[in-house]
Enzyme design. Structure first.
Site, PDB file in Angstrom:
ATOM      1  CG  PHE A 242      44.092  35.365  34.756  1.00 36.74           C
ATOM      2  CD1 PHE A 242      44.979  34.475  35.355  1.00 36.74           C
ATOM      3  CD2 PHE A 242      44.134  36.696  35.140  1.00 36.74           C
ATOM      4  CE1 PHE A 242      45.884  34.910  36.314  1.00 36.74           C
ATOM      5  CE2 PHE A 242      45.042  37.141  36.095  1.00 36.74           C
ATOM      6  CZ  PHE A 242      45.922  36.243  36.673  1.00 36.74           C
ATOM      7  CB  ILE A 469      39.738  35.937  41.253  1.00 34.97           C
ATOM      8  CG1 ILE A 469      39.360  37.136  40.376  1.00 34.97           C
ATOM      9  CG2 ILE A 469      38.534  35.034  41.404  1.00 34.97           C
ATOM     10  CD1 ILE A 469      39.002  36.730  38.933  1.00 34.97           C
ATOM     11  CE  LYS A 636      48.326  51.475  48.535  1.00 33.53           C
ATOM     12  NZ  LYS A 636      48.997  51.213  49.824  1.00 33.53           N
ATOM     13  CB  THR A 637      43.070  47.458  44.508  1.00 29.85           C
ATOM     14  OG1 THR A 637      41.857  48.216  44.441  1.00 29.85           O
ATOM     15  CG2 THR A 637      43.435  47.231  45.960  1.00 29.85           C
ATOM     16  CD  GLU A 708      37.480  40.312  31.336  1.00 31.44           C
ATOM     17  OE1 GLU A 708      37.460  39.362  30.536  1.00 31.44           O
ATOM     18  OE2 GLU A 708      36.457  40.756  31.897  1.00 31.44           O
TER      19      GLU A 708
END
Lengths: 742, 369, 326
Positions: A242, A469, A636-637, A708
Site C-alpha cells: 500500500f 503485492i 475476478k482479481t 488505488e
C-alpha cells in the site's frame, strides 16, 4: 495503437490466481521464510525520544544475553558514505550519527542466534539522551510552513483565472477546513529482509518484502558504493504494501551491514510497533477549500490550500489538492501545498497519496456546495462535468465518468434518496443516509521490460522484474502473454520479483499492469515473430518458406492461416532446433503521442449508511462503485482489487487514526488493537462494476491501473451519506461516533 | 522421550523404511521429456531432492541455494541435476577414484515415480542419499509444507565427506549408514558440533541456552526439540520447524494471522508458549490439505478469490475450518462476526464470506484428518 | 521478554505454594501479551492448565459454579448460561475474538489489565506500572480512558466485558490461598486506583481464583449486554451496559441489576440506579433519570468527555431493550 494479431481469449476472463494453491496451503514463502543457511536474527533498538542526541549506549547487559553475537550502535557501526536525499529514495537511519529525529527511530541493531535473544537484548540496551523539545504538532508549527519544490509528482501550486474575484461575485459559496489525521499503512506482513553476502563479500543478495526490487537494488548499491549488478533483490511474495514498501527503509541496509560484519546472512523482521514511524505513513493534512457557484449552480471559483507535514530530515508531500485542479469544470482555480517539519518519521506514499485525502475534502466540499446551491449532489457533479483537463489544457484520453454516474445511480437506486436529513429510518429506527463521491486516479505508465520465452516442452515463460503485492500480477501477466504468444494460459509460467530479470518500475502508482503488461505484450509478440521466423527457415518444418504474415500461433501450435494442414506443435519446432527455448527480451516505452492526453481513471461511488440516532454508531449498509478504468484484465482479481480499495476507504473514513502524544512524539496506538482497520463485520455487500471503455491512447492494452482508485471518492461518499442521515457535517477524519452524538 | 534424538525433525518412520530399498529402475522425468533412471547415475553417489508438486517460484531459488552449497564441497565434484532443468546442462562429471562423485537431483514429486513408489505424498519434500548400486542409504522425508533447506543438503553432503575422509577406497555401507545417522543428529539445534574444528556456516547453531526439551505434535507428527520457555508456538513453528504457513502479523493476538488449531480449537499461536503445548495436538495450515487434495475451504477460497496478498490467508482458512464446527448462525452476518478475529488489510472480506458460505451450504462440516 | 522458569502445576495446593513467588499462567492472552511488552516480568510461570478447575456445575442453591479455567467460549455457549444468564453469554461473545475466547479463561478474564497506551509502553511514565512516575494519560491522549472511579494517580479503564456482567449479577469470586479459601463479592474484587493504581484486585500473593459463583437469580434470564465501540467487532468498549430487569405484570420494575463497562476504572456496578428504578415504570424518562444517577460524579478528561453522555445513552438503550423482552 490497437492490438493486431493477438487474440483476446484470456484478457478479461475471471481467471483464478495462479498463486492461489500456494497461498491457501501456506506454501507461499514470503521474504522472511525463504530457507537460508546460517541465518542470524537482527532486532533493532528504537529511540524513545523525538528530538536530541544519544550521549551513550550501554550494551553490556544486552551483550550478556546468551546467543547475542554483536550489537551495532552509532558509536561502533561501520562508516558508510554520506547519504543524499533524492526523489524515490529516502534519508535513512543507518547508525552513522547519534542524532535522534523522531520517536521510534532505529538507533541500534542486535544480532543474535535466536529471535528471543535478539528481542530481549534489544530491550536491555540502555540509552542516554540529551533531549530537546520536539516539534510534534502541525498546528503549532504552522507559522514555519514553507512551500516545497513539488507536490509529490506534480507542481506545488496552480492558478488559472481569477478565483478571488470570482468567489467574491459568486451567488452561492462555501468555505471550510477539512482535516485528515496521520494514518499508517499496516499491511498484514511487516517489513522483512534477509541479507546475505557471497563468500568474497562483494556480491549481495537480499530477500526483501518490497514493492520495488530495483529500487532496493539501487539503494543498496548507493549505500555500500557497489555496482548495482552486484546486488540482487528478490521478492516473490509480498504480504501487502500500500505504499510503505515502495522504497527501501533503514532495516534493509542495516541487515546488509550486519551480514557483512558477521559474514553470515542476517534476517530482520519488523515488529508491528516498528511499522509506525520508520516505514512511512500518510501525513496529517489540513485542507481549506472554498467554492463558489453562479446562480445556475455552475462552479465559478475553486480554491484548495493544503497544509501538511514531513520530517525534519527528509521531504514528502501529500499532494491533496492535485485532483481538484481537473476533477470538475471551473474557470478559476487556485491550489497550493505548504509543509511543516515535525519530529516524526518521514511520510510516504499511502494508497492514492494525495487523491484519497484530497477527494475526501473536495467531495465533501462539493456536497456542501451543491446543497447550498439547492441542487442534488449528483446533479451538481454532472452539471460541473469537466469535458477536458482544464488544468493541463489537454483532452482526456478517455473519460466515461458520466456513464459511471448514470449506471451507478441506477444500480444504487439514487432516486430513493431523500434530500432532507433525518427523514428516513429503518424499521429499527436507524437513520438512513445516502451519499455520492467522485473517484479518480491518474493512469500512470512507465518504461518497462520483459522476456518472453517459448520452451521446448510446449510451455512458455515470462520473466520480468516486477512484483505481485497481492495485485494479481502473476496471473494477469500470464493472461496477457497467453494471448500474445498463443499459448494456453495454463502452460504459462510467470517469473517475477527478481532483479536478475528485466527492469521494470516499482509496484506503485497503479502502474504495473499498464507498464509491465505492455512490456509483456511487446515481448510476447516479438517472441512469436521469432518463432515464426525460425519455422520459416527450418527445412523440416511444415511452414518452411511460407510468408510470415500468413502464420499464426494458437494453442501452442504454429500453423498457416491459409492451409490448416501445415502446422506443428511449437515445442517440436523448438526441440528440433536443438534449443531449450526461443526467447525475446523487449522494452516498452511510454509513447510520446500519449503525452498529448490527460490519462485518468474515474468512478462514481454511492454509499448508504445506517446511523444510530442516539449513539452515533455508523454502519455502512451498502456501497455501489462504478468505475471507468479502460479494459479490465481479469474480472475476478480486478473486482477484488476495487473492493479492497473501497474497504481501505471505509477504514479511512470511519476509524483510522495514528495517535501521537504531543509531548514525546510517541505513537501511542502502535498496534492493531488500537489502530483500527476494518474487520469483517464492518463490511457489507459491496457492488462494483466497470463501464465499457476503450482508450486507444493510454497504452497498447488499453488498461488503466485500478489499485488505488478504490480508495478515492468513497471517503467523501461516506461522509456525505452520514450528513444525509444525521444532518451533522463532519469535516475531520475519522468520523467516529463521538462526532455524531447530537 | 527419546533423549538421544534431540533433532528438530526426528526421521519419521517413512524415512527409516526407505533405507535399503533399491530404486535403480525408478524413472525421473526430466524437463525436456526425456526419461532418466536412477541407474543412469550408476557408479556415482546421488542425492535426490524431491520437491513439492505445486508451482513455486521459491523452488528455483532453493535450487540456486543448493548449487551454492555444492560450491562449498568442490572435492566432491557434486553437481546439481534438475530433473526439471531448463537448460541443456550436462550432468556428466569426470570421475576421480579418490572422489565421491555426487549428483544432486531435484525433481518435482509428482514427476518422479519415486514418490509414488516410496509412498511420499506429492505435497511433501524428501532428501535421499543413494549409493552406487542405486539403494537408498539415507532418507529424510519432510512434513508437508517444509522443504529441504540448504542446511539439510549441506549436512547430507558433509556426512558423505566425513565418510570419504575415513577411507581412500570407498566406504562401506555400514560406515555410511553410521555417518548418515550422525548427520541426522546434525539437524538438531541443541547439540555439540560433530567436529569441533568446524567453523563452516552450514554447521549447526550453538546449543539452545535455557533450552527445555519438549515434544510438539504438529499435524500428526512428533517433533522433539529444545526451546527457551519464551519461545511461542508460532516462533517454534516458523523458526524451528520450517512450518512457515502460520504467519506473524502482530505477535500480540490482535490480528489472527497466526491462527492454528490446538486440540481442535482455533487459537492464536503467538500468545501460546511452545512449552505449554506438550501432550496437545497442534494443527497448522500445512496439515489441512490431504496430499494434493485441497480442503473444500481451500478450494473455495481460490474459486471466490478470498485473498490478495495471501498473508492473512492461512489464518483465515484455519479460522474458517474451525468455524464449520462451531455454533455459528446461518446468515452472512453471523459469518462476518465469527471471522472478525482475522484481519485482512487487502479487503478480501466479502469474498471470504462467500467462500465460507458456499462450503457451508454444501453441508461440509468435517475436516478429514 | 525476560527469561523465566516454566513449570506445570500438579495440584492446587502446590500451585498455591509456588504462586507466592511466581505467576499463574492460564490462557496467556493477558500475561504473554504483557510479558512481550516487558510490562510483566515474572521469573517463574506456573501453568495451571492441568488443574481440575474447568467445570461448570449447578449449585444446590440453584446458582452456578464456574471453574476458573473454563474457557470464555465454552462459558458463552453453556446452555445454562445462555438460558438463565444471557447477559453473561452476550458479554463474553462481545469480547475479543473467537480465537482469544478459546484461549482465555474465567480467572484470566477477571484479572485482565487495562488497555491504556501508557501502561503498555515502558518508555512512558505510568503510576500503575511504576508507582510515583506519574500518569501520562491525564494530560495526554485519553479517549479510551475512564470517567468513573478515577483519581489524580490513574484514569485507566477496566477493559473486560465478562466482568461487567458478573458484577451486575452479584457473583462471588472463590479464592484459595496460603491461608485457605475465601469468598469475595465480585463487586469488591477489583479496586479503584486511588493512590495505589498498582494494586488492582484484592488478590494476595499465592492466591488463586478457583471459581466464580453466580447466584440463583431467576430474573437474570431477562437480561442483556450492549457494547458500543469504534468498529463492529474485535474492539474494546467505549461504553457498555449489563442490565437485568424484573418487572411485574403491569410492567413496573421490581428489581434491577445494572453495571457499566468501558467507563470505570473497575467494572462499575450502578446500585443507586437500581434502587431508583424499583417501583418505577419502564419509561424513557425513568431510564434516563437512572442513567443520570449512574454517571453522577463522572469526570471527563480532554478526549473522553463524550463518554459520560454516551454511557447514559447506552444504559438507556439497554434498559429499553430488556424492558421489551418477553
Amino acid at each position: 495503437m490497437l492490438n493486431i494479431n493477438t487474440s483476446s481469449q484470456n484478457i478479461g476472463k475471471p481467471e483464478d490466481r495462479v498463486d492461489g494453491p500456494l497461498k491457501v496451503t501456506g506454501a507461499a514463502r514470503y521474504s522472511a521464510e525463504i530457507p537460508t543457511s546460517g541465518v542470524l536474527y537482527g532486532v533493532m533498538v528504537m529511540s524513545t525520544i523525538a528530538n536530541g542526541t544519544i550521549t551513550s549506549m550501554d550494551t553490556s547487559g544486552a551483550a550478556g544475553e546468551p546467543g547475542v553475537r554483536t550489537i551495532l550502535t552509532p558509536f561502533n557501526a561501520p562508516k558508510l558514505p554520506e547519504q543524499t536525499s533524492s526523489r524515490g529514495t529516502r534519508v535513512l537511519s543507518l547508525l552513522q550519527n547519534p542524532t535522534v529525529f523522531y520517536n521510534n527511530q532505529p538507533i541500534g541493531l542486535v544480532i543474535a542466534e535466536t529471535l528471543e535473544a535478539a528481542v530481549h537484548a534489544a530491550n536491555l540496551v540502555k540509552v542516554q539522551y540529551s533531549e530537546e523539545k520536539p516539534a510534534t504538532q502541525m498546528d503549532v508549527e504552522r507559522l514555519k510552513a514553507y512551500s516545497p519544490e513539488a507536490a509529490n509528482r506534480d507542481q506545488t501550486d496552480s492558478l488559472r483565472g481569477d478565483p478571488d474575484t470570482a468567489y467574491a461575485g459568486a451567488s452561492a459559496k462555501i468555505e471550510n477546513v477539512y482535516t485528515t489525521p496521520v494514518e499508517n499503512h499496516n499491511p498484514m506482513e511487516p517489513h522483512a529482509t534477509i541479507a546475505a553476502w557471497d563468500a568474497t563479500g562483494t556480491k549481495l543478495t537480499v530477500y526483501d518484502s518490497t514493492q520495488g526490487v530495483f529500487g532496493v537494488q539501487g539503494t543498496l548499491a548507493r549505500v555500500f558504493q557497489i555496482a548495482p549488478e552486484d546486488v540482487r533483490c528478490v521478492s516473490y511474495f509480498i504480504g501487502g504494501g500500500f505504499g510503505c514498501k515502495g522504497t527501501a527503509w533503514s532495516h534493509v541496509p542495516l541487515a546488509a551491514m550486519a551480514a557483512k560484519q558477521m559474514q553470515q546472512p542476517v534476517k530482520i523482521v519488523l515488529s508491528r510497533s516498528q511499522m509506525f514511524g520508520m516505514v512511512g505513513y500518510r501525513p496529517e493534512t489540513e485542507q481549506k477549500i472554498s467554492l463558489g457557484t453562479d446562480s445556475s449552480g455552475k462552479l465559478v471559483s475553486t480554491s484548495h490550500d493544503v497544509l501538511t507535514q514531513t520530517s525534519t530530515f527528509d521531504e514528502f508531500v501529500e499532494s491533496s489538492a492535485v485532483a481538484t485542479r481537473m476533477l470538475y469544470s471551473c474557470p478559476n482555480v487556485v491550489t497550493s501545498h505548504t509543509l511543516t517539519r515535525l519530529n516524526l518519521g518521514t511520510p510516504t506514499y499511502m494508497r492514492a497519496p494525495g487523491e484519497s485525502s484530497g477527494t475526501f475534502a473536495l467531495e465533501t466540499a462539493i456536497d456542501e456546495m451543491a446543497i447550498k446551491a439547492g441542487l442534488d449532489p449528483l446533479v451538481f457533479r454532472v452539471q460541473n462535468y469537466a469535458e477536458t483537463d482544464e488544468n493541463a489544457k489537454k483532452p482526456f484520453s478517455s473519460k466515461s465518468l458520466r456513464e459511471c454516474y448514470i449506471q451507478g445511480a441506477k444500480r444504487f437506486g439514487w432516486d430513493q434518496r431523500s434530500s432532507v436529513p433525518r427523514s428516513r429510518t429503518t424499521p429499527d429506527g436507524l437513520l438512513i443516509g445516502c451519499g455520492v463521491g467522485t473517484a479518480t486516479y491518474p493512469a500512470n505508465r512507465g518504461a518497462s521490460s520483459a522476456t518472453a520465452r517459448y520452451m521446448a516442452d510446449g510451455s512458455a515463460y515470462i520473466l520480468s522484474g516486477t512484483q505481485d503485492i497481492g495485485t494479481g500480477t502473476y496471473t494477469i501477466l500470464g493472461q496477457i502473454a497467453a494471448d500474445a504468444m498463443g499459448i494456453p494460459v495454463s502452460n504459462m509460467r510467470v517469473e517475477i520479483g527478481d532483479t536478475d530479470f528485466p527492469q521494470t518500475p516499482g509496484s506503485g502508482g497503479s502502474m504495473t499492469a499498464a507498464s509491465t503488461g505492455s512490456a509483456v505484450l511487446e515481448a510476447g509478440k516479438a517472441a512469436k515473430q521469432a518463432v515464426i521466423a525460425a519455422a520459416i527457415a527450418d527445412a523440416s518444418s511444415p511452414l518452411y518458406g511460407l510468408p510470415a504474415d500468413g502464420i499464426d500461433i494458437q494453442n501452442a501450435r504454429i500453423f498457416s492461416t491459409t492451409d490448416s494442414t501445415k502446422s506443428e506443435p511449437v515445442a517440436v519446432l523448438i526441440a528440433r532446433q536443438k534449443l531449450p527455448y526461443i526467447e525475446v527480451k523487449s522494452k516498452s516505452e511510454v509513447s510520446p503521442e500519449a503525452a498529448q492526453y490527460s490519462k485518468n481513471s474515474f468512478g462514481a461511488v454511492f454509499t448508504e449508511v445506517h446511523v444510530d440516532p442516539d449513539l452515533g454508531i455508523v454502519r455502512i449498509n451498502r456501497i455501489t462503485g462504478v468505475y471507468a478504468i479502460g479494459k479490465l484484465l481479469n474480472a475476478k482479481t480486478g473486482r477484488s482489487q476495487l473492493i479492497g480499495g473501497i474497504i481501505f476507504g471505509i477504514g479511512m473514513a470511519l476509524m483510522e487514526q495514528t495517535l501521537i502524544d504531543p509531548r514525546s512524539g510517541r505513537v501511542l496506538n502502535a498496534d492493531l488493537a488500537e489502530y483500527h482497520v476494518p474487520v469483517n463485520k464492518d463490511i457489507p455487500v459491496i457492488d462494483v462494476s466497470v463501464v465499457d471503455e476503450v482508450d486507444p491512447y493510454v497504452n497498447p492494452l488499453g488498461i488503466k491501473g485500478i489499485g488505488e482508485i478504490g480508495i478515492t471518492g468513497v471517503v467523501g461518499s461516506i461522509g456525505n451519506a452520514i450528513y444525509n442521515a444525521t444532518g451533522i457535517r463532519v469535516r475531520s477524519l475519522p468520523i467516529t461516533l463521538d462526532k455524531l452524538l447530537s | 522421550m527419546n533423549k538421544t534424538n534431540l533433532g528438530d525433525s526426528v526421521a519419521p518412520p517413512i524415512g527409516d523404511r526407505l533405507v535399503g530399498r533399491n530404486i535403480s529402475d525408478i524413472a525421473i522425468v526430466s524437463h525436456d521429456g526425456a526419461v532418466k533412471r536412477i541407474s543412469d547415475f550408476a557408479g556415482r553417489t546421488a542425492v535426490v531432492i524431491l520437491s513439492s508438486t505445486v508451482w513455486d517460484p521459491v523452488a528455483r531459488e532453493l535450487n540456486a541455494q543448493y548449487e551454492r552449497v555444492l560450491e562449498r564441497f568442490p572435492e566432491m565434484g557434486a553437481s546439481l541435476v534438475e530433473a526439471r532443468r531448463k537448460y541443456g546442462d550436462s550432468d556428466d562429471r569426470g570421475d576421480n577414484e579418490d572422489e565421491l562423485d555426487v549428483s544432486v537431483i531435484t525433481s518435482p514429486s509428482h514427476e518422479a515415480s519415486l514418490s509414488k513408489t516410496l509412498g511420499i505424498s506429492p505435497a511433501q519434500s524428501a532428501l535421499l542419499v543413494i549409493d552406487e548400486a542405486g539403494s537408498i542409504w539415507w532418507a529424510h522425508v519432510f512434513s508437508a509444507g517444509a522443504s529441504a533447506k540448504p542446511d539439510d543438503l549441506g549436512d547430507a553432503l558433509h556426512s558423505l565427506q566425513e565418510m570419504k575422509s575415513r577411507s581412500h577406497k570407498g566406504i562401506t555401507r555400514r560406515q555410511f549408514l553410521a555417518a548418515s545417522l550422525a548427520s541426522a543428529f546434525i539437524l538438531t539445534l541443541s547439540l555439540e558440533p560433530v567436529d569441533k574444528a568446524q567453523a563452516d556456516v552450514e554447521k549447526a547453531p550453538a546449543s539452545v541456552p535455557r533450552g527445555m526439551p519438549i515434544i510438539l505434535n504438529v499435524n500428526g507428527e512428533d517433533h522433539a526439540l529444545a526451546v527457551d520457555p519464551r519461545v511461542t508456538l508460532l516462533d517454534a513453528l516458523r523458526e524451528r520447524l520450517s512450518l512457515t504457513g502460520s504467519k506473524k502479523g502482530c505477535d500480540h493476538g490482535q490480528c489472527g494471522a497466526c491462527t492454528v488449531h490446538i486440540d481442535g480449537r482455533r487459537v492464536n499461536s503467538c500468545l501460546t508458549l511452545a512449552v505449554a503445548c506438550q501432550g496437545k495436538k497442534v494443527q497448522t495450515i500445512e496439515g489441512m490439505a490431504n496430499g494434493e487434495t485441497l480442503h473444500p475451504l481451500q478450494r473455495s477460497f481460490i474459486e471466490h478469490d478470498g485473498f490478495q496478498c495471501g498473508y492473512c490467508t492461512s489464518g483465515q482458512i484455519m479460522s474458517a475450518i474451525a468455524l464449520l464446527k462451531e455454533p455459528v448462525g446461518p446468515a452472512d452476518d453471523d459469518v462476518r462476526e465469527a471471522m472478525s478475529g482475522n484481519i485482512c488489510r487487502c479487503g478480501a472480506y466479502p469474498n471470504i464470506v462467500d467462500a465460507i458460505q458456499s462450503v457451508r451450504k454444501q453441508g461440509v462440516s468435517n475436516v478429514s484428518l | 521478554m525476560y527469561p523465566f522458569e516454566y513449570k506445570e502445576a500438579k495440584d492446587v495446593a502446590s500451585a498455591i505454594r509456588a504462586g507466592t513467588s511466581g505467576r499463574f499462567l492460564a490462557g496467556g492472552t493477558t500475561l504473554i501479551d504483557l510479558m512481550k511488552l516487558n510490562v510483566e516480568r515474572p521469573t517463574s510461570l506456573i501453568d495451571i492448565g492441568p488443574l481440575p478447575l474447568a467445570s461448570v456445575r449447578e449449585l444446590p442453591s440453584g446458582g452456578l459454579s464456574i471453574g476458573a479455567l473454563v474457557r470464555n467460549s465454552d462459558l458463552a455457549n453453556h446452555p445454562i448460561v445462555k438460558k438463565h444468564y444471557p447477559v453473561l453469554a452476550e458479554a463474553l461473545l462481545s469480547g475479543a475474538s473467537p480465537q482469544l475466547r478459546n484461549m482465555a479463561t474465567t480467572g484470566g478474564n477477571i484479572l485482565q489489565r487495562t488497555r491504556c497506551y501508557y501502561f503498555r509502553d515502558t518508555s512512558q511514565p505510568c503510576n500503575k506500572r511504576e508507582p510515583g512516575s506519574g500518569c501520562s494519560a491525564i494530560d495526554g491522549h485519553n479517549r479510551i480512558h475512564a470517567v468513573l472511579g478515577t483519581s489524580s494517580s490513574c484514569i485507566a479503564a477496566h477493559a473486560s466485558d465478562m466482568c461487567v456482567a458478573m458484577a451486575a449479577l452479584d457473583s462471588v469470586v472463590v479464592i484459595k490461598g496460603p491461608s485457605g479459601e475465601r469468598r469475595v463479592p465480585f463487586v469488591d474484587f477489583h479496586l479503584e486506583p486511588g493512590s495505589h493504581p498498582d494494586r488492582e484486585t484484592v488478590l494476595q500473593p499465592g492466591e488463586l481464583i478457583t471459581s466464580v459463583e453466580l447466584p440463583n437469580l431467576p430474573f437474570a434470564s431477562r437480561s442483556h449486554y450492549y457494547k458500543v465501540r469504534d468498529r463492529a467487532s474485535y474492539a474494546f468498549a467505549l461504553a457498555s451496559a449489563a442490565v437485568a430487569l424484573h418487572q411485574d405484570a403491569t410492567g413496573a420494575i421490581k428489581d434491577a441489576r445494572i453495571a457499566l463497562g468501558g467507563v470505570g476504572t473497575k467494572p462499575w456496578r450502578a446500585r443507586a440506579s437500581e434502587k431508583y428504578l424499583v417501583g418505577k415504570m419502564p419509561t424513557k424518562e425513568n431510564f434516563r433519570a437512572a442513567a443520570e444517577i449512574a454517571l453522577q460524579g463522572a469526570k471527563g478528561y480532554s478526549d473522553n468527555e463524550f463518554k459520560i453522555e454516551l454511557a447514559k445513552r447506552t444504559l438507556v438503550r439497554t434498559l429499553t431493550t430488556v424492558s421489551r423482552m418477553t
